[in-house]
Write a protein that holds these residues in place. Structure first.
Motif, short mmCIF file in Angstrom:
data_model
loop_
_atom_site.label_atom_id
_atom_site.label_comp_id
_atom_site.label_asym_id
_atom_site.label_seq_id
_atom_site.Cartn_x
_atom_site.Cartn_y
_atom_site.Cartn_z
N ALA B 581 -45.69 -23.11 -22.66
CA ALA B 581 -45.74 -21.77 -23.24
C ALA B 581 -45.52 -20.77 -22.10
N ASN B 582 -45.20 -19.52 -22.46
CA ASN B 582 -44.91 -18.55 -21.40
C ASN B 582 -46.10 -17.66 -21.11
N ILE B 583 -46.49 -17.58 -19.84
CA ILE B 583 -47.64 -16.77 -19.48
C ILE B 583 -47.27 -15.29 -19.60
N GLN B 584 -48.21 -14.47 -20.03
CA GLN B 584 -47.99 -13.04 -20.16
C GLN B 584 -48.89 -12.28 -19.20
N ARG B 585 -48.70 -10.99 -19.12
CA ARG B 585 -49.35 -10.23 -18.05
C ARG B 585 -50.87 -10.30 -18.08
N LYS B 620 -42.48 -10.77 -32.73
CA LYS B 620 -41.29 -9.97 -32.43
C LYS B 620 -40.07 -10.85 -32.58
N ILE B 621 -39.00 -10.28 -33.15
CA ILE B 621 -37.72 -10.97 -33.19
C ILE B 621 -37.15 -10.85 -31.78
N THR B 622 -36.75 -11.97 -31.20
CA THR B 622 -36.25 -11.92 -29.83
C THR B 622 -34.75 -11.61 -29.80
N ARG B 660 -32.15 -22.70 -23.80
CA ARG B 660 -32.91 -21.76 -24.64
C ARG B 660 -32.33 -21.79 -26.04
N THR B 661 -31.34 -20.98 -26.30
CA THR B 661 -30.83 -20.90 -27.66
C THR B 661 -29.32 -21.06 -27.65
N VAL B 662 -28.80 -21.49 -28.79
CA VAL B 662 -27.37 -21.39 -29.01
C VAL B 662 -27.23 -20.41 -30.18
N LYS B 663 -26.84 -19.20 -29.87
CA LYS B 663 -26.76 -18.17 -30.90
C LYS B 663 -25.55 -18.43 -31.80
N SER B 664 -25.63 -17.96 -33.00
CA SER B 664 -24.44 -18.09 -33.83
C SER B 664 -24.23 -16.81 -34.62
N LEU B 698 -30.41 -22.17 -19.63
CA LEU B 698 -29.07 -22.30 -20.17
C LEU B 698 -29.01 -21.66 -21.54
N LYS B 699 -27.94 -20.96 -21.81
CA LYS B 699 -27.78 -20.37 -23.14
C LYS B 699 -26.38 -20.61 -23.64
N GLY B 700 -26.25 -20.74 -24.93
CA GLY B 700 -24.93 -20.90 -25.51
C GLY B 700 -24.79 -20.01 -26.73
N GLY B 732 -20.70 -17.40 -18.44
CA GLY B 732 -21.05 -16.03 -18.84
C GLY B 732 -22.51 -15.76 -18.56
N ASN B 733 -22.86 -14.50 -18.50
CA ASN B 733 -24.24 -14.11 -18.18
C ASN B 733 -24.51 -12.71 -18.70
N GLY B 734 -25.69 -12.51 -19.23
CA GLY B 734 -26.17 -11.15 -19.50
C GLY B 734 -27.01 -10.75 -18.31
N GLY B 735 -28.21 -10.23 -18.58
CA GLY B 735 -29.11 -9.94 -17.48
C GLY B 735 -28.61 -8.84 -16.58
C1 SRM Z 1 -38.47 -12.74 -25.61
C2 SRM Z 1 -37.16 -12.22 -24.98
C3 SRM Z 1 -37.02 -10.70 -25.15
C4 SRM Z 1 -37.07 -10.25 -26.56
O1 SRM Z 1 -38.14 -9.80 -26.98
O2 SRM Z 1 -36.03 -10.33 -27.24
C5 SRM Z 1 -37.04 -12.50 -23.52
C6 SRM Z 1 -38.13 -12.52 -22.71
C7 SRM Z 1 -38.11 -12.94 -21.39
N1 SRM Z 1 -36.99 -13.05 -20.64
FE1 SRM Z 1 -35.11 -12.78 -21.35
N2 SRM Z 1 -35.78 -12.72 -23.13
C8 SRM Z 1 -35.02 -12.82 -24.24
C9 SRM Z 1 -33.67 -12.81 -24.33
C10 SRM Z 1 -32.81 -12.58 -23.24
C11 SRM Z 1 -31.39 -12.35 -23.34
C12 SRM Z 1 -30.58 -12.25 -24.63
C13 SRM Z 1 -30.00 -13.56 -25.05
O3 SRM Z 1 -30.45 -14.65 -24.69
O4 SRM Z 1 -29.01 -13.49 -25.80
C14 SRM Z 1 -30.94 -12.18 -22.03
C15 SRM Z 1 -29.51 -11.88 -21.54
C16 SRM Z 1 -28.63 -13.09 -21.64
C17 SRM Z 1 -28.65 -13.99 -20.40
O5 SRM Z 1 -29.67 -14.68 -20.18
O6 SRM Z 1 -27.68 -13.99 -19.66
C18 SRM Z 1 -32.10 -12.34 -21.17
C19 SRM Z 1 -32.09 -12.27 -19.80
C20 SRM Z 1 -33.17 -12.58 -18.98
C21 SRM Z 1 -33.12 -12.69 -17.55
C22 SRM Z 1 -31.88 -12.42 -16.67
C23 SRM Z 1 -31.13 -13.68 -16.53
C24 SRM Z 1 -29.97 -13.55 -15.57
O7 SRM Z 1 -29.31 -14.58 -15.38
O8 SRM Z 1 -29.72 -12.48 -15.01
C25 SRM Z 1 -34.41 -13.09 -17.12
C26 SRM Z 1 -34.90 -13.37 -15.70
C27 SRM Z 1 -34.67 -14.79 -15.27
O9 SRM Z 1 -34.50 -15.70 -16.09
O10 SRM Z 1 -34.66 -15.01 -14.05
C28 SRM Z 1 -35.20 -13.20 -18.30
C29 SRM Z 1 -36.60 -13.59 -18.46
C30 SRM Z 1 -37.35 -13.46 -19.42
C31 SRM Z 1 -38.83 -13.82 -19.35
C32 SRM Z 1 -38.91 -15.30 -19.29
C33 SRM Z 1 -39.55 -13.16 -18.17
C34 SRM Z 1 -40.81 -13.88 -17.77
O11 SRM Z 1 -40.70 -14.73 -16.90
O12 SRM Z 1 -41.88 -13.56 -18.30
C35 SRM Z 1 -39.40 -13.25 -20.65
C36 SRM Z 1 -40.44 -14.18 -21.20
C37 SRM Z 1 -40.53 -14.36 -22.70
C38 SRM Z 1 -41.79 -14.93 -23.19
O13 SRM Z 1 -42.82 -14.80 -22.56
O14 SRM Z 1 -41.77 -15.53 -24.29
N3 SRM Z 1 -34.43 -12.88 -19.41
N4 SRM Z 1 -33.21 -12.55 -21.94
C39 SRM Z 1 -35.90 -12.91 -25.47
C40 SRM Z 1 -36.15 -14.37 -25.81
C41 SRM Z 1 -34.96 -15.03 -26.38
C42 SRM Z 1 -35.38 -16.36 -26.97
O15 SRM Z 1 -35.48 -16.44 -28.20
O16 SRM Z 1 -35.61 -17.32 -26.22
#
Ligand code: SRM
Ligand SMILES: Cc1cc2nc3c(=O)[nH]c(=O)nc-3n(C[C@H](O)[C@H](O)[C@H](O)COP(=O)(O)OP(=O)(O)OC[C@H]3O[C@@H](n4cnc5c(N)ncnc54)[C@H](O)[C@@H]3O)c2cc1C
Ligand code: SF4
Ligand code: FES
Lengths: 127, 880
Positions: B581-585, B620-622, B660-664, B698-700, B732-735
Motif C-alpha cells: 500500500a502507499n504511505i501518506q503524509r 478519489k478517481i485517479t 501501474r495501469t494500461v489506460k484505454s 511502468l505505464k501503458g 513516453g512520459n508525463g510527469g
Molecule cells: C493517485 C494519483 C493521482 C491522482 O489522484 O490521480 C497519483 C499519485 C501519486 N503519484 Fe502519480 N499519481 C497518479 C497518476 C499519475 C499520472 C497520470 C497517468 O498515469 O496517466 C502521471 C503522469 C504520467 C507518467 O507517469 O508519466 C503521474 C506521474 C507521477 C510521477 C512523475 C513520474 C515521472 O516519470 O516523471 C511521480 C514521481 C515518481 O514516480 O518518481 C508520481 C508519484 C506519485 C506518488 C506515488 C507519490 C508518492 O510517492 O506518494 C503518488 C502516490 C499515490 C498513492 O499514494 O496512492 N506520479 N502520476 C494517480 C494514480 C494513478 C493510478 O491509478 O495508479
C-alpha cells in the motif's frame, strides 16, 4: 522465514538464540518489555507503545543488534520511523524515514542529512 | 561575575536577513562570546518569505521555517517572539520592546525589512483589503477568499503577479491593475511585458494596464464590493490585495535621529554600519553606499555576512583582525538579476535589462504565439550588457555569468530557440572563472572548481554543502551539475557511477551479476560483490529496494520466490512494498485495486463504495483510470483487502516499481471513430504485465484511433490503433519532464504487438539504471531508439528468445500479492500498529472532515509533540 514463531531464530550472524528472548527498552527509569526478539525481522523495525503512551521504533540489524528511537519523524511529524529501511554507512547503522528518506543514526539519533535535527534514542537490551 | 563582561548584541527584526545574520554570528563563534537578544515582531521565527506563496500549494508555515531545530538553544540566542522594538535610546544604548523590556546593547543591528506600500486610495481600509508580506497575511487572505468570488491585485510587478497567481489558485476570478503601461515594468521591457500579458491572460486572468485604482467601494457591512479605476471604469470585486511596492521600515532609526535616505532606508557604509558605530542596518531596511535599497534577499544575505564579519572582528573573534578595518568584508552593491517562475511562466532579467547604457543595441527574438520573448542588450563592441527572457529562461544560467564579457558566439545564436539553426553548445566550460554561477550565494565558477580540486568534493551534493551554491532558489543547479561533472572528468577522476555507497556497479551491471551468477539473496550480492567497506554491512535504502526489484523480476529464472516479501526480501522493500500500500503524509496508507483498462462493472463500483464507506476512507478517481481509497491505518489493510479480494479485485501495485495501469479509450465498440477494440487490448496488456517489477514504474495505454484519447504517447508503451492493426510507441512520459513516445513499429497484429512489448520491457528492465523511466533510458543508452529497435525488432544481439522466455516466466508465475498475503497468518503479522499492542489503533493517525469526506488531521502532525525548534512559534500559530 524471518518472522518465525518456531523454536529458535537464526541471526544473519549465524547465532542461534532461544525463542524466548525478549527485547526490553529503558523508559521512565525502568525496563519495559516490548516484544520477542523473533518479532524483529533483521533489517527492519516495529513500532511499540511505551507505558506513558509515547511511541518508539525498535529495530534489529543484520548482525542481530537491536536499537530503539522515537517513532516520530521530525521532518513530517508522522509516527513512521519504524517503517523505514535500515542501512549502514561507514560502519554505522541508520534508518531512512519512509516519507522523505532522511537518515537517522540508530545509536545517536542524529539526522545524517541535517546536523540540526535528531530524534530521541532509547537504551535496549535483550534477555 | 566574569572579568570581561560579555557584550550584548541586540538584533531587531527576525526575518530572512536577521536569521542569516544570526547564522553568520554563530559560524564565527560570536554567539559564544556575546549575549545575543532578538526582538521579533512576528509571532513566529524567521521563515522563507521568498517561498511564501508555496503556502497555497500546501506548504505549512512550519515547513517554511528557516531556523534549524535547536538552533536558538544551541547558540544561546534569546528570541523574543511577538515583541517588537518600539524605541532606541542611542545615548543610553538601550532598546525598549513593546512588552516594556529595556535591553542595554553594545551592538545594535536593525533588520526590520520593509512594509508593503498601500497607495492612498479612498476605501483602502475596508474589510477585504489585504497586503502580501507575511504568513499572517496569507492565512487571512485564504480565510477571506473562502467567501469571495472575485479578487483584484493592485500592482503588476513581481509580487503582484505572484499574489494574482495565488488568488487565481484559490479559485477567484482575478484582476490585475497596473499603473504602468506593462506588467513587471521594473524588470522587463515593452516586448517582454506584452509576452507576459498574453500568457497571463491565457490563464484566464484579466489585466488592466495604464490605469490606477481610484477608489474602493464598500457595502453597508464595510466589506469591499468594487474598485473604480482611473479611466472611470469599475471592477466588481470582493477582495483586494495591494502589491504596489515596498518601503523600508526605517521608523525606529528616524526616531533616534539616524540618517535615512530621501526615499527611505537607513543610511549605512560599506560595513553596513550607520553613523553611530554601535548601530548596523542590514537587508531591506538599509540604504547602502551605492545609494540603493535592495528588495531582494541575496544582497541582504551579503549584508548579513559583512555585518557579522565586522562585528566578529570587533568582539575579538575569529572573524577578522582587531579593529574596525581589520577585515576586508564590505558591501558596495549587488547584482539584481532574477529568474522567477511566476504563474508558471519563466521570467528572467539580468544586467542592464532595460538597455539604459549609452549607444547599446538590442537583439530580440519574439514568438507571441508561444508566449516567448527574449532580448539581449549588447554594447557596440559586442559586450553582453544584460537581457530579458520571458516564457523560456533556459539560457539564463549561462547568459547571466557572461554579462560584462563578449560571448564566444554571436548573440543572436544565444536567443534562438533550440532547433532553429545550428545548436549552440555554449556549456559552462565557456564561462570565465570569475563568472557568477550561483547568485543566491555569490558562488563563482572558480569556487565551484576549487570545491572539486582543492576540497575533494566528488558529488554535486558535496559541492552544494561545501559552497552553498544551489541551495537557494535552485535555478543554478543545472549549470552547477554540469560544471562539477566537467571538472571531475577534467581532473582525471572517473565519476563514480556506482549505485550507492555499497555498490560500485550500476543497476544494469548488478542485474547481470544476479542473472549470470544466479544469486537469489541480497546478502550474497552485497557480501560477494559490494564495495569492500560495505561487505557484511546492512546495505542502504538505495540499493536494498533496487536489488529486491532485480531479484523479483528475475525470480522465475532464478527459481526464487515470486512473492516480494518472502524471507530476506521483506527487509529490502520500501514501506510501500512492505505493506502492499502507499504511505501518506500522516502515516496512513492508500489502497488501489486494479481496474484493468479502466473498465469496471457496476457491482464492483458498489463494492468499492461500500468498502470506502465502511472503513471511512477518502475516495478519489485517479489520473490512471481507477479509484484510490485513502486513509487506511496499517492495521486495517488486511480487513479492507479481504473484502476487495472476495469481490474479485486484486492488487493494483500502486506501491511498486511495477506496472501501474494500461489506460484505454472506449474505442471501436462505442466510439464512431474507433478502428480497433482498444479496451480489450488494454485489458489484455494490463493483465499480462501486472506485477512485473522494473527499475521504475511502468505505464501503458491503448487508443482506438489516431485521435489518441488514451494519451498513449505519454506512456512507457503506447499503442494506437490503425486500420491495419496497431502502432507501438515507446519511451513516453508525463510527469515533470514530459516526452512523447517514439514510434517503434507500425501496423502490428495482436501477437506481434505483444511480442514486441515483451521484448522491449525485458530489455529495459535488464539495462536501465535505478529509477530511470523508459523515457530517460531511451535518451541515455548509446544508439538511442535505433539501437533499441535493432535489439528488440531485428534481434541484433540475439537476445530476443531469452527476453521472451523471461516474460513468459513472469506471466506464468504471477499471483496476486494481496490474495497470497491474506492466506498466510505469518505474512499478516506485519500489519499491526504496535508490536506490543496489536489491537490499539495508532492515535497519531487522525482525520478531519472536508467536502463530506476525510482528510489527514495535519494540525496533529505539526502539533504538541514538536520538540524545541518552534515551540514559541506554535503558541503563536495555535492561537489562530
Ligand atoms: C493517485 C494519483 C493521482 C491522482 O489522484 O490521480 C497519483 C499519485 C501519486 N503519484 Fe502519480 N499519481 C497518479 C497518476 C499519475 C499520472 C497520470 C497517468 O498515469 O496517466 C502521471 C503522469 C504520467 C507518467 O507517469 O508519466 C503521474 C506521474 C507521477 C510521477 C512523475 C513520474 C515521472 O516519470 O516523471 C511521480 C514521481 C515518481 O514516480 O518518481 C508520481 C508519484 C506519485 C506518488 C506515488 C507519490 C508518492 O510517492 O506518494 C503518488 C502516490 C499515490 C498513492 O499514494 O496512492 N506520479 N502520476 C494517480 C494514480 C494513478 C493510478 O491509478 O495508479
Ligand atoms: C511574496 C514574496 C515573494 C518574494 N520573492 C522574492 C524572490 O523571488 N527573490 C528575492 O530575492 N526576494 C523575494 N522577496 C523579497 C524577500 O522576501 C526580501 O528581500 C527579504 O525577506 C528581506 O529580508 P529582511 O530580513 O531584510 O526583511 P524581512 O524578511 O521582511 O524581515 C524583517 C522582519 O523584521 C520585523 N520587524 C520590523 N520592525 C520591527 C521592530 N520594530 N521590531 C522587531 N521586528 C521588527 C518584521 O516583522 C519582519 O519579520 C519576496 C518577498 C515576498 C513578500
Ligand atoms: S482515441 Fe479514437 S476511438 Fe478512442 S475514444 Fe478517442 S476518438 Fe474514439
Ligand atoms: S542562484 Fe539561487 S541557488 Fe544558486
Amino acid at each position: 522465514m524471518t518472522t518465525a514463531t518456531t523454536d529458535a531464530t537464526t541471526d544473519a550472524s549465524g547465532e542461534v538464540r532461544p525463542a524466548g528472548t525478549r527485547v526490553e527498552v529503558r523508559a521512565e527509569g525502568g525496563w519495559a518489555a516490548v516484544c520477542a526478539l523473533s518479532d524483529l525481522v533483521p533489517g527492519r523495525g516495529v513500532a511499540a507503545l511505551l507505558p506513558d503512551g509515547g511511541q518508539i521504533a525498535v529495530f534489529r540489524d543484520r548482525a542481530g543488534r537491536t536499537y530503539a528511537l522515537g517513532n516520530r519523524d521530525p521532518f513530517t511529524g508522522a509516527y513512521v520511523l519504524s517503517r523505514g529501511l535500515l542501512g549502514s554507512a561507514g560502519g554505522r547503522a541508520f534508518v531512512a524515514s519512509p516519507l522523505l528518506k532522511q537518515r537517522f543514526d540508530l545509536t545517536t539519533g542524529r539526522c545524517l542529512d541535517d546536523d540540526a535535527v535528531s530524534v530521541p534514542v532509547y537504551a535496549v537490551r535483550t534477555r | 561575575m566574569p572579568r570581561t563582561p560579555r557584550p550584548t548584541i541586540v538584533l531587531v527584526g527576525h526575518g530572512m536577513v536577521g536569521q542569516r545574520f544570526l547564522e553568520e554570528l554563530a559560524s564565527r563563534e560570536v554567539t559564544e562570546r556575546a549575549r545575543v537578544v532578538v526582538l521579533c515582531e512576528e509571532p513566529r521565527p524567521a521563515y522563507d518569505r521568498v517561498r511564501l506563496t508555496s503556502y497555497f500549494s500546501g506548504r505549512t508555515p512550519e515547513e517554511l521555517s528557516l531556523v534549524g531545530e535547536g538552533f536558538m538553544e544551541r547558540h544561546g540566542v534569546e528570541l523574543r517572539l511577538g515583541d517588537p522594538a518600539v524605541a532606541i535610546d542611542r545615548e543610553a544604548r538601550t532598546v525598549t520592546s513593546r512588552a516594556g523590556l529595556e535591553i542595554g546593547y553594545d551592538v545594535l543591528v536593525l533588520a526590520t525589512g520593509s512594509y508593503p506600500f498601500v497607495p492612498p486610495v479612498p476605501g483602502s481600509d475596508s474589510t477585504g483589503c489585504f497586503v502580501y508580506r507575511t504568513v499572517e497575511d496569507m492565512l487571512a487572505i485564504e480565510e477571506y477568499a473562502r467567501g469571495s468570488r472575485t479578487g483584484t491585485v493592485v500592482g503588476g510587478g513581481l509580487l503582484g503577479l505572484e499574489a494574482a497567481g495565488a488568488l487565481s489558485g484559490l479559485g477567484l476570478e482575478t484582476h490585475i491593475v497596473e499603473f504602468n503601461p506593462r506588467l513587471m515594468a521594473l524588470q522587463v521591457d515593452d516586448g517582454g511585458g506584452a509576452a507576459l500579458r498574453r500568457t497571463v491572460e491565457g490563464m484566464g486572468l484579466t489585466v488592466h494596464t495604464g490605469v490606477g485604482g481610484e477608489e474602493i467601494t464598500a457595502g453597508p457591512d464595510g466589506a469591499v464590493t468594487a474598485m473604480t479605476l482611473s479611466d472611470g471604469s469599475a471592477i466588481a470585486t470582493d477582495l483586494v490585495v495591494f502589491s504596489a511596492g515596498v518601503r523600508p521600515r526605517d521608523e525606529l532609526a528616524r526616531g533616534c535621529g539616524l540618517e535615512v535616505g530621501e526615499r527611505g532606508g537607513i543610511t549605512v557604509d560599506e560595513r553596513c554600519r550607520t553613523a553611530d558605530a554601535a548601530v548596523y542596518a542590514v537587508g531591506e531596511c538599509a540604504r547602502t553606499v551605492d545609494g540603493r535599497v535592495y528588495g531582494l534577499v541575496a544582497p541582504g544575505y551579503e549584508m548579513a555576512r559583512v555585518a557579522a564579519e565586522t562585528i566578529a572582528g570587533e568582539t575579538g573573534g575569529s572573524g577578522g583582525t582587531e579593529g574596525t578595518d581589520g577585515t576586508g568584508a564590505s558591501f558596495t552593491g549587488a547584482d539584481t538579476s532574477t529568474k522567477l517562475k511566476l504563474l508558471g511562466v519563466d521570467v528572467a532579467s539580468f544586467g542592464d535589462a532595460l538597455g539604459k547604457a549609452e549607444g547599446c543595441l538590442d537583439v530580440v527574438y519574439s514568438d507571441s504565439r508561444a508566449g516567448v520573448y527574449k532580448k539581449l542588450v549588447v554594447a557596440s563592441d559586442g559586450t553582453l550588457l544584460g537581457g530579458v527572457l520571458v516564457g523560456d529562461a533556459e539560457a539564463y544560467g549561462t547568459l547571466r555569468p557572461l554579462t560584462g564579457s563578449v560571448p564566444p558566439v554571436a548573440p543572436e545564436r544565444l536567443v534562438l530557440p533550440a532547433g532553429a539553426g545550428a545548436p549552440v553548445a555554449l556549456g559552462p566550460s565557456a564561462l570565465p572563472d570569475d563568472a557568477m554561477v550561483c547568485g543566491c550565494h555569490n558562488v563563482t565558477k572558480g569556487a565551484v572548481r576549487a570545491a572539486v580540486t582543492d576540497h575533494a568534493c566528488t558529488t554535486v551534493p558535496e559541492v552544494k554543502k561545501c559552497t552553498k551554491a544551489g541551495t537557494g532558489c535552485g535555478s543554478c543547479v543545472k549549470v552547477l551539475t554540469r560544471l562539477v561533472e566537467d571538472e571531475l572528468e577534467a581532473s582525471g577522476v572517473t565519476v563514480d557511477k556506482g549505485l550507492c555507497g555499497c555498490f560500485a556497479h550500476t543497476r544494469g551491471e548488478l542485474y547481470e551479476i544476479v542473472r549470470t551468477r544466479r544469486l537469489s539473496t541480497f546478502a550474497e550480492l552485497l557480501d560477494g560483490h559490494g564495495r569492500e567497506e560495505a561487505r557484511g554491512g546492512e546495505g542502504c535504502e538505495v540499493c536494498k529496494p533496487a536489488v529486491a526489484s532485480i531479484i523479483a523480476s528475475l525470480a522465475p529464472a532464478l527459481g526464487a520466490s515470486g512473492y516480494v516479501l518472502d524471507g530476506e526480501q521483506a527487509a529490502l522493500q520500501d514501506t510501500n512494498d512492505h505493506h502492499l500500500a502507499n504511505i501518506q503524509r500522516n502515516g496512513s496508507y492508500s489502497v488501489v485495486p486494479r481496474v484493468p483498462g479502466g473498465e469496471i462493472t457496476p457491482e464492483k463500483l458498489i463494492v468499492i463504495g461500500e468498502v470506502a464507506r465502511d472503513f471511512g476512507l477518502y475516495t478519489k478517481i485517479t489520473g490512471g483510470q481507477r479509484i484510490d481509497l485513502f486513509g487506511a491505518r496499517v492495521d486495517q489493510l488486511p480487513a479492507i483487502w479481504a473484502r476487495l479480494v472476495a469481490a474479485g479485485f486484486e492488487s493494483g501495485h500502486a506501491y511498486g516499481k511495477a506496472l501501474r495501469t494500461v489506460k484505454s479509450c472506449v474505442g471501436q465498440t462505442w466510439c464512431r471513430y474507433g478502428v480497433q477494440d482498444s479496451v480489450r487490448m488494454a485489458i489484455d496488456l494490463e493483465l499480462r504485465y501486472r506485477g512485473l517489477r522494473a527499475p521504475h514504474k511502468l505505464k501503458g495505454a491503448v487508443s482506438g484511433c489516431q485521435r489518441e484519447c488514451a494519451e498513449a504517447r505519454g506512456k512507457d508503451f503506447g499503442v494506437i490503433a490503425t486500420a491495419n492493426g496497431w502502432n507501438l510507441y515507446v519511451g513516453g512520459n508525463g510527469g515533470a519532464t514530459p516526452r512523447h513516445a517514439d514510434l517503434l513499429a507500425k501496423d502490428l497484429s495482436d501477437a506481434e504487438l505483444v511480442r514486441l512489448i515483451d521484448r522491449f520491457l525485458m530489455f529495459y528492465i535488464r539495462t536501465a539504471d535505478r529509477l530511470e523511466r523508459t523515457a530517460a533510458w531511451l535518451e541515455r543508452i548509446e544508439g538511442g531508439l535505433d539501437h533499441v529497435r535493432d535489439v528488440v525488432v531485428h534481434d541484433s544481439l540475439g537476445l530476443c528468445a531469452e527476453l521472451e522466455a523471461l516474460m513468459a516466466g513472469h506471466v506464468a508465475n504471477y499471483r496476486d500479492e494481496w490474495a497470497e498475503t491474506l492466506g498466510d497468518p505469518e505474512r499478516l503479522r506485519r500489519f499491526v500498529s504496535f508490536v506490543n499492542a496489536p489491537g490499539a489503533p495508532d492515535p497519531s493517525v487522525r482525520f478531519v472532515a472536508e467536502r463530506e469526506q476525510v482528510r489527514p488531521d495535519l494540525t496533529l502532525l505539526s502539533g504538541p509533540d514538536i520538540p524545541v525548534r518552534t515551540l514559541k512559534a506554535l503558541e503563536g500559530s495555535a492561537a489562530r
